[in-house]
Design an enzyme around this catalytic site. Structure first.
Site, short mmCIF file in Angstrom:
data_model
loop_
_atom_site.label_atom_id
_atom_site.label_comp_id
_atom_site.label_asym_id
_atom_site.label_seq_id
_atom_site.Cartn_x
_atom_site.Cartn_y
_atom_site.Cartn_z
CG ASN A 45 43.46 43.85 39.79
OD1 ASN A 45 42.25 42.76 39.93
ND2 ASN A 45 45.08 43.88 40.71
CG HIS A 46 45.26 39.62 38.73
ND1 HIS A 46 46.49 39.81 38.17
CD2 HIS A 46 44.16 40.01 39.68
CE1 HIS A 46 46.68 40.36 40.09
NE2 HIS A 46 45.19 40.07 41.07
CG HIS A 134 38.44 44.10 39.90
ND1 HIS A 134 37.15 43.07 40.50
CD2 HIS A 134 39.67 44.26 40.08
CE1 HIS A 134 38.48 42.12 40.26
NE2 HIS A 134 39.66 43.11 40.54
CG HIS A 162 40.90 44.73 43.48
ND1 HIS A 162 41.37 43.76 42.77
CD2 HIS A 162 41.94 45.63 44.01
CE1 HIS A 162 42.96 44.50 42.81
NE2 HIS A 162 42.62 45.56 44.06
CG HIS A 164 41.64 38.31 47.33
ND1 HIS A 164 42.43 37.31 47.09
CD2 HIS A 164 40.79 39.09 46.56
CE1 HIS A 164 42.96 37.61 45.89
NE2 HIS A 164 42.36 38.56 45.47
#
Length: 620
Positions: A45-46, A134, A162, A164
């Site tokens: 997503n980043h 993700h 995704h 952590h």
């Protein structure tokens, strides 16, 4: 990179697996590269594809031959996941991948049965099915996550990105019967309890339909320790009424931090590449009448011992929940609640509005789907010009279509052709997605260009107004200059002797002689004007031009805003007293004769969707 041979082969169609890549084949089969360990990756997503050409960071690595980017999908309506089929000996792996997509959108697509995972036609039960995803796994809202129950039950192992927190050991979903492995982040990215778990990577061994996950601890990760204390749980140590209770709390926190530092030192693995300073976090719940002490003063003694001295102590107060009263009424049973999992999206509201709106406010050029996607781009990507650029782009395409069809300049025939063109676009969803992406790319490019122009011309524009006079033809240039800045600005907005139509449509004009024009050092900056009230009939306006005057004659140049209606033609008096029809001036041909003699040129704005050939001429 290396000389070790790759011992597995790809059986699937690589043009399908990597069809968004500039090099639609696996990197280790490229004759110009020597790959020993091929890497297959989806985007997160980043680093999701965005901007012009919908590129992301993985595209650069993929074009460089460093990895194989797969699992990319651009459709917002339907997703078909085609696996990469790998075979080594008798073991066959079907590698599925889905890059990061906004969770609410993907949730809705799963609910509407618009996500399909394709399976091999031959011996589909002999494949080990591995799915890489993700998305949010933990629930952050009604639809802001992907439940594991949404995934197909023929999958053997899901590698979930995704999240952590490291949960490397495969955990079986009791309902779907597949296993889920959550590797987590490789470094500490936030001071939260999930990041304090030991970081690992996994080496997966697959033979036939059997698998084994080998955990490998990461040795170069900065150590992180976090602990919570509740002051109200220690009434024997802390009394809120004691005047020295703050000093006692500070001494207790110092003891806790020193203990965590000792534990961090013992857990160091001795790797020379591991950072020496640990991350320490002590969260203190001071509810119950206690007061926090100075965190900055407390952190001074740990400046050279921890990596986050300013964030060691975090004070917070836990909200006390009111005791439930059994005799209270349960109002939840008395009111109707909306069904869980059902939320309204902006794009859905747009579509619903136009489907139920009256005929006079229905879309005649754009489609509901295209408008909804433009709104979604505005919401998700903060593309502020998305809707405007989509309108311009579709208007330009429709005008081109009508010219190619040689449609007669009659409103009834034009409306019929536009309706047919719109219906043909609605049936071709892929082409419409492509148009939206192209319009978004133009929006981003125009935004960057406008930012440069505004920064360069902010001072010049205010000075230009002193050189411009609109109104009474008896007033010359010298009179305009003598008034000063304030008067000129007022006359530019609405001058005497000018009709209401001219005042509503004219942006700027100047009266000058050729001698003054030749000696002028003024460079006129482009003016961005909003386009509105445009009709598709403008595409059929005949080209009009006036004979050019001699350079020795006085002339006036009037620039009429493009937002004037075709029926409202403005007549502006010139310096000779005659009236001349003034057409709109193209933004690409601005400037006086002195600019031409000096070789001044401006970039053309031919890509303006609202600029038809009939509105790109200037009269002098």
């Amino acid at each position: 990179m290396g000389d070790r041979p790759v011992q597995f082969e790809i059986l699937s169609d690589q043009a399908v697996n990597f069809h968004y890549s500039k090099f639609p084949w696996v990197n280790y089969q490229d004759e110009n590269l020597n790959i020993s360990i091929p890497v297959f990756s989806i985007h997160g997503n980043h680093d999701d594809p965005t901007g012009a050409d919908a590129l992301c960071a993985l595209d650069i690595l993929s074009c460089a031959g460093l990895l194989n980017h797969f699992g990319r999908s651009t459709s917002v309506e339907k997703i078909d996941i085609s696996p990469i089929l790998l075979r080594k000996g008798r073991t066959k792996i079907a590698l599925y991948g889905l890059g990061a997509i906004p969770d609410e959108r993907l949730y809705r697509m799963f609910v509407n049965k618009q996500v399909t995972m394709l399976r091999p036609k031959e011996d589909e039960d002999s494949w080990f099915n591995l799915f890489v995803i993700h998305q949010n796994r933990s629930k952050h809202g009604a639809t802001n996550y992907i439940p594991e129950q949404f995934l197909d039950d023929f999958i053997n192992l899901v590698v979930w990105g995704h999240e952590h927190e490291c949960k490397i050991a495969p955990f079986q979903n009791e309902q779907q019967r597949f296993y889920v492995c959550q590797p987590g982040s490789s470094v500490v990215t936030s001071l939260s309890p999930g990041e304090a778990v030991k970081k690992h990577i996994g080496l997966l061994h697959v033979k036939g339909k059997n698998m084994k996950m080998q955990k490998i601890a990461l040795e170069t990760v900065r150590t992180f320790h976090i602990e919570d204390i509740v002051l109200a749980d220690h009434p024997d140590l802390f009394n809120p009424d004691n005047p020295n209770v703050t000093q006692a709390i500070q001494a207790f926190c110092t003891e806790k931090v020193e203990l965590m530092l000792d534990n961090a030192e013992r857990e160091r693995l001795g790797n020379p590449r591991q950072p020496e300073k640990p991350l320490i976090r002590l969260r203190v719940d001071y509810a119950g009448g206690f007061e926090p002490f100075s965190v900055h003063r407390f952190s001074q003694k740990y400046m050279h011992r921890v990596a986050n001295p300013k964030d060691i102590i975090h004070f917070f107060r836990h909200r006390e929940q009111k005791a439930k009263n059994d005799i209270d009424l349960n109002f939840g049973k008395l009111v109707s609640r909306p069904a869980e999992g059902i939320t309204l999206r902006v794009e859905d509201l747009v579509k619903q509005y136009f489907q139920t709106a009256e005929k006079k406010v229905q879309l005649s050029l754009l489609t509901e789907r295209g408008m909804g996607e433009a709104v979604q781009e505005f919401v998700d990507k903060e593309e502020k010009d998305a809707i405007e650029e989509l309108v311009k782009f579709q208007l330009e395409k429709t005008q081109k279509f009508l010219r190619e069809r040689r449609t007669d300049a009659e409103e009834e025939k034009i409306d019929e052709e536009v309706r047919k063109f719109r219906e043909s676009r609605k049936k071709n969803a892929e082409e419409e997605d492509k148009e939206v992406r192209e319009a978004m790319a133009r929006a981003k490019a125009n935004r960057s260009e406008d930012a440069v122009l505004v920064a360069a011309s902010s001072d010049e524009d205010s000075m230009d107004m002193e050189m411009i006079g609109i109104g009474d033809p008896s007033e010359g240039l010298s009179a305009t200059l003598s008034r000063g800045r304030g008067r000129a600005r007022g006359r530019a907005r609405g001058a005497k002797g000018q009709s209401s139509t001219a005042r509503g449509s004219s942006r700027r004009g100047r009266g000058s002689t050729s001698q003054e024009s030749a000696s002028s050092s003024r460079i006129y900056k482009p003016v961005s004007v909003p386009a509105k009230n445009m009709s598709i009939i403008d595409a059929f306006r005949p080209l009009k031009s006036n004979p050019s005057l001699n350079s020795s004659q006085a002339y006036s140049e009037d620039i009429i805003d493009v937002d004037s209606d075709p029926e409202d033609t403005s007549f502006v008096p010139s310096s000779k007293g005659n009236q001349r029809l003034s057409t709109t001036s193209s933004l690409s041909k601005r400037g006086s004769q002195s600019q031409t003699s000096r070789g001044v040129d401006f970039e053309s704005d031919e890509d303006d969707a609202f600029m038809s050939p009939a509105t790109s001429r200037r009269t002098k």
